[in-house]
Design an enzyme around this catalytic site. Structure first.
Site, PDB file in Angstrom:
ATOM      1  N   ASP A 184      48.461 -14.470  29.816  1.00 54.94           N
ATOM      2  CA  ASP A 184      48.437 -15.884  29.441  1.00 54.94           C
ATOM      3  C   ASP A 184      47.377 -16.697  30.180  1.00 54.94           C
ATOM      4  O   ASP A 184      47.303 -17.909  30.020  1.00 54.94           O
ATOM      5  CB  ASP A 184      49.804 -16.526  29.643  1.00 54.94           C
ATOM      6  N   LYS A 223      51.481 -25.516  32.293  1.00 54.64           N
ATOM      7  CA  LYS A 223      51.538 -25.250  30.857  1.00 54.64           C
ATOM      8  C   LYS A 223      52.995 -25.251  30.406  1.00 54.64           C
ATOM      9  O   LYS A 223      53.870 -24.771  31.131  1.00 54.64           O
ATOM     10  CB  LYS A 223      50.888 -23.882  30.579  1.00 54.64           C
TER      11      LYS A 223
END
Length: 281
Positions: free
Chosen positions: A138, A11
């Site tokens: 996250d 990511k």
């Protein structure tokens, strides 16, 4: 049971604002995407009283005994969601640790997705999101490998077919401590992403954005500023920005050739630093 292969994509934060703090947890909003750099997860059900978890690959050293994967399985076991099923999991780590690329969190997200889709755990998608947040703040970003924007309320809006970029990922020999970086946040940014739009992925808009954690990281790790300055001045990128809390600095381009040329120049200057070309997916 046959062994299954899962690509756990890294990511990147194209932009990140720290907008407040509740107790010990900072509130952020971010424009994020995934790239074609991934850890490879091998997983299968086994007849064993315990899960068997192994890490290998270039970035597998110094992974703690308690990590996002063990934490996920511990949560699922305690909630009795796995019904005493145990798993063999081997992860080839191609994503650096302490880099801002979310490698560990994305590993946990992809394993959770696999267990849900294969019906080893039978809960609602809402419960899957709750479980992901218990593992890490996250982890829920990785429940889909699709670009998105997370707003000030923690709501994620995904965007298919968002603009794509060729990128150069660079990292010095050290990583950044997320805890240390966030502990030094003193100022907050007014929220900007509560009405997320695909146009926020345009190069024009992204150029005008920032990562609030950059200044703090650069003050603590001055070599990061040196890397960013070099990339901005030598390879004509669209923009250069740290991802997450670092230590990876990302340069963005419109063509693969530009990123390849930038990589060659970077390697000549920083011979011992890790760098790799990639692209958003």
């Amino acid at each position: 049971m046959n062994i299954h292969k899962i690509k756990s994509f890294a990511k990147i934060n194209l932009a990140l604002n720290v907008i407040g703090k509740i107790k010990n947890l900072h509130k952020i909003e971010s424009i994020f995407s995934f790239i074609n750099l991934y850890d490879l997860i091998l997983i299968k059900k086994i007849s064993s009283p315990k899960h068997k978890i192994f890490f290998c690959g270039k970035f597998s050293s110094n992974i703690k005994k308690v990590n996002t994967v063990t934490k996920l399985l511990d949560i699922l076991d305690k909630k009795k969601l796995l019904k005493n099923n145990k798993f063999y999991i081997k992860i080839k780590k191609n994503i650096p640790q302490k880099s801002g690329l979310g490698g560990g969190s994305m590993n946990a997200a992809n394993i959770l997705n696999f267990l849900h889709k294969r019906k080893f755990i039978n809960v609602s998608q809402k419960q899957i999101i709750k479980i992901s947040k218990l593992v890490g703040s996250d982890v829920n970003l990785g429940l889909e490998s699709t670009s998105g924007i997370i707003n000030s309320k923690g709501i994620i809006k995904r965007f298919d077919n968002s603009p794509k970029f060729f990128i150069l990922l660079t990292k010095p020999v050290f990583g950044c401590s997320t805890k240390k970086i966030y502990s030094k946040v003193k100022k907050f940014t007014k929220s900007k992403y509560n009405s997320p739009k695909k146009s926020m992925f345009s190069q024009k808009y992204l150029k005008s954005q920032k990562n609030d954690l950059e200044k703090i990281a650069f003050f603590s790790y001055f070599k990061l500023q040196k890397i960013k300055n070099f990339l901005m001045n030598s390879s004509n990128p669209l923009f250069v920005r740290m991802t997450g809390s670092g230590s990876v600095i990302v340069a963005y381009y419109l063509s693969n050739l530009d990123s390849v040329i930038a990589k060659a120049r970077f390697k000549r200057k920083f011979k011992n630093y890790w760098c790799i070309t990639s692209k958003t997916i």
